[in-house]
Scaffold this motif. Structure first.
Motif, PDB file in Angstrom:
ATOM      1  N   ILE A   9      -2.672 -45.143 -33.085  1.00  0.00           N
ATOM      2  CA  ILE A   9      -2.756 -46.396 -32.330  1.00  0.00           C
ATOM      3  C   ILE A   9      -2.659 -47.589 -33.274  1.00  0.00           C
ATOM      4  O   ILE A   9      -1.935 -48.550 -33.010  1.00  0.00           O
ATOM      5  CB  ILE A   9      -4.051 -46.446 -31.494  1.00  0.00           C
ATOM      6  N   ALA A  10      -3.362 -47.524 -34.389  1.00  0.00           N
ATOM      7  CA  ALA A  10      -3.318 -48.623 -35.370  1.00  0.00           C
ATOM      8  C   ALA A  10      -1.899 -48.819 -35.900  1.00  0.00           C
ATOM      9  O   ALA A  10      -1.446 -49.954 -36.063  1.00  0.00           O
ATOM     10  CB  ALA A  10      -4.291 -48.346 -36.510  1.00  0.00           C
ATOM     11  N   ASP A  11      -1.198 -47.716 -36.151  1.00  0.00           N
ATOM     12  CA  ASP A  11       0.184 -47.799 -36.626  1.00  0.00           C
ATOM     13  C   ASP A  11       1.083 -48.433 -35.566  1.00  0.00           C
ATOM     14  O   ASP A  11       1.954 -49.250 -35.876  1.00  0.00           O
ATOM     15  CB  ASP A  11       0.723 -46.414 -36.996  1.00  0.00           C
ATOM     16  N   LYS A  12       0.870 -48.042 -34.317  1.00  0.00           N
ATOM     17  CA  LYS A  12       1.675 -48.577 -33.217  1.00  0.00           C
ATOM     18  C   LYS A  12       1.452 -50.088 -33.084  1.00  0.00           C
ATOM     19  O   LYS A  12       2.401 -50.856 -32.983  1.00  0.00           O
ATOM     20  CB  LYS A  12       1.318 -47.874 -31.908  1.00  0.00           C
ATOM     21  N   VAL A  13       0.201 -50.491 -33.097  1.00  0.00           N
ATOM     22  CA  VAL A  13      -0.124 -51.914 -32.976  1.00  0.00           C
ATOM     23  C   VAL A  13       0.419 -52.681 -34.175  1.00  0.00           C
ATOM     24  O   VAL A  13       0.956 -53.784 -34.031  1.00  0.00           O
ATOM     25  CB  VAL A  13      -1.644 -52.128 -32.798  1.00  0.00           C
ATOM     26  N   SER A  14       0.332 -52.113 -35.350  1.00  0.00           N
ATOM     27  CA  SER A  14       0.845 -52.754 -36.559  1.00  0.00           C
ATOM     28  C   SER A  14       2.359 -52.960 -36.462  1.00  0.00           C
ATOM     29  O   SER A  14       2.870 -54.030 -36.824  1.00  0.00           O
ATOM     30  CB  SER A  14       0.494 -51.903 -37.778  1.00  0.00           C
ATOM     31  N   ALA A  15       3.067 -51.963 -35.971  1.00  0.00           N
ATOM     32  CA  ALA A  15       4.522 -52.065 -35.809  1.00  0.00           C
ATOM     33  C   ALA A  15       4.873 -53.126 -34.765  1.00  0.00           C
ATOM     34  O   ALA A  15       5.798 -53.927 -34.960  1.00  0.00           O
ATOM     35  CB  ALA A  15       5.108 -50.716 -35.413  1.00  0.00           C
ATOM     36  N   LEU A  16       4.124 -53.157 -33.667  1.00  0.00           N
ATOM     37  CA  LEU A  16       4.349 -54.173 -32.639  1.00  0.00           C
ATOM     38  C   LEU A  16       4.068 -55.565 -33.188  1.00  0.00           C
ATOM     39  O   LEU A  16       4.812 -56.521 -32.921  1.00  0.00           O
ATOM     40  CB  LEU A  16       3.469 -53.909 -31.410  1.00  0.00           C
ATOM     41  N   ARG A  17       2.994 -55.696 -33.957  1.00  0.00           N
ATOM     42  CA  ARG A  17       2.628 -56.986 -34.543  1.00  0.00           C
ATOM     43  C   ARG A  17       3.735 -57.474 -35.477  1.00  0.00           C
ATOM     44  O   ARG A  17       4.079 -58.652 -35.487  1.00  0.00           O
ATOM     45  CB  ARG A  17       1.300 -56.869 -35.294  1.00  0.00           C
ATOM     46  N   ALA A  18       4.307 -56.561 -36.259  1.00  0.00           N
ATOM     47  CA  ALA A  18       5.382 -56.936 -37.177  1.00  0.00           C
ATOM     48  C   ALA A  18       6.585 -57.462 -36.398  1.00  0.00           C
ATOM     49  O   ALA A  18       7.208 -58.458 -36.798  1.00  0.00           O
ATOM     50  CB  ALA A  18       5.779 -55.742 -38.044  1.00  0.00           C
ATOM     51  N   ARG A  19       6.929 -56.812 -35.288  1.00  0.00           N
ATOM     52  CA  ARG A  19       8.042 -57.275 -34.457  1.00  0.00           C
ATOM     53  C   ARG A  19       7.714 -58.634 -33.831  1.00  0.00           C
ATOM     54  O   ARG A  19       8.556 -59.525 -33.799  1.00  0.00           O
ATOM     55  CB  ARG A  19       8.350 -56.272 -33.342  1.00  0.00           C
ATOM     56  N   ALA A  77       2.512 -56.536 -24.821  1.00  0.00           N
ATOM     57  CA  ALA A  77       1.663 -57.733 -24.843  1.00  0.00           C
ATOM     58  C   ALA A  77       0.194 -57.348 -24.695  1.00  0.00           C
ATOM     59  O   ALA A  77      -0.678 -57.953 -25.326  1.00  0.00           O
ATOM     60  CB  ALA A  77       2.090 -58.691 -23.735  1.00  0.00           C
ATOM     61  N   MET A  78      -0.078 -56.339 -23.897  1.00  0.00           N
ATOM     62  CA  MET A  78      -1.456 -55.872 -23.739  1.00  0.00           C
ATOM     63  C   MET A  78      -1.950 -55.230 -25.028  1.00  0.00           C
ATOM     64  O   MET A  78      -3.081 -55.486 -25.454  1.00  0.00           O
ATOM     65  CB  MET A  78      -1.554 -54.916 -22.550  1.00  0.00           C
ATOM     66  N   TRP A  79      -1.135 -54.409 -25.667  1.00  0.00           N
ATOM     67  CA  TRP A  79      -1.508 -53.786 -26.939  1.00  0.00           C
ATOM     68  C   TRP A  79      -1.823 -54.839 -27.990  1.00  0.00           C
ATOM     69  O   TRP A  79      -2.705 -54.679 -28.815  1.00  0.00           O
ATOM     70  CB  TRP A  79      -0.400 -52.868 -27.461  1.00  0.00           C
ATOM     71  N   LEU A  80      -1.060 -55.938 -27.943  1.00  0.00           N
ATOM     72  CA  LEU A  80      -1.238 -57.018 -28.914  1.00  0.00           C
ATOM     73  C   LEU A  80      -2.332 -57.999 -28.476  1.00  0.00           C
ATOM     74  O   LEU A  80      -2.582 -58.983 -29.170  1.00  0.00           O
ATOM     75  CB  LEU A  80       0.084 -57.778 -29.112  1.00  0.00           C
ATOM     76  N   GLN A  81      -2.933 -57.718 -27.338  1.00  0.00           N
ATOM     77  CA  GLN A  81      -4.006 -58.544 -26.777  1.00  0.00           C
ATOM     78  C   GLN A  81      -3.539 -59.978 -26.520  1.00  0.00           C
ATOM     79  O   GLN A  81      -4.295 -60.939 -26.705  1.00  0.00           O
ATOM     80  CB  GLN A  81      -5.264 -58.511 -27.668  1.00  0.00           C
ATOM     81  N   LEU A  82      -2.292 -60.112 -26.088  1.00  0.00           N
ATOM     82  CA  LEU A  82      -1.735 -61.414 -25.741  1.00  0.00           C
ATOM     83  C   LEU A  82      -2.041 -61.761 -24.288  1.00  0.00           C
ATOM     84  O   LEU A  82      -2.038 -62.925 -23.911  1.00  0.00           O
ATOM     85  CB  LEU A  82      -0.217 -61.418 -25.938  1.00  0.00           C
ATOM     86  N   VAL A  83      -2.262 -60.736 -23.487  1.00  0.00           N
ATOM     87  CA  VAL A  83      -2.633 -60.889 -22.077  1.00  0.00           C
ATOM     88  C   VAL A  83      -3.762 -59.927 -21.774  1.00  0.00           C
ATOM     89  O   VAL A  83      -3.929 -58.908 -22.454  1.00  0.00           O
ATOM     90  CB  VAL A  83      -1.433 -60.626 -21.123  1.00  0.00           C
TER      91      VAL A  83
END
Length: 86
Positions: A9-19, A77-83
């Motif tokens: 999960i941390a890796d997934k969120v990190s990859a999303l954050r980078a994008r 957006a939910m994973w990134l806690q934007l919404v």
């Protein structure tokens, strides 16, 4: 096993954050508003843009975030806690 899932999960969120970090400020705004369920016309009115310009921003966001559809973009957006998840 539990910590392994946490790492995935941390890796997934990190990859999303980078994008997400590569997006322009305007693209980030459009992503958040689209993820909140606003239409192109509603986003355009809120940001003082044309609906066509918003369409372009959404296309660029989808491409840069590697989202196949809006539902996937909302999930990101939910994973990134934007919404919120309500």
């Amino acid at each position: 096993e539990r910590s392994q899932a946490g790492l995935v999960i941390a890796d997934k969120v990190s990859a999303l954050r980078a994008r997400f970090d590569v997006l322009s400020d305007r693209q980030k705004e459009v992503m958040v508003l689209a993820a909140k369920g606003l239409s192109n016309k509603e986003i355009a009115a809120r940001l003082a843009l044309s609906a066509r310009t918003v369409e372009h921003y959404r296309e660029w966001v989808m491409e840069k975030m590697q989202a196949k559809n809006v539902a996937e973009l909302v999930q990101m957006a939910m994973w990134l806690q934007l919404v919120g998840r309500d």
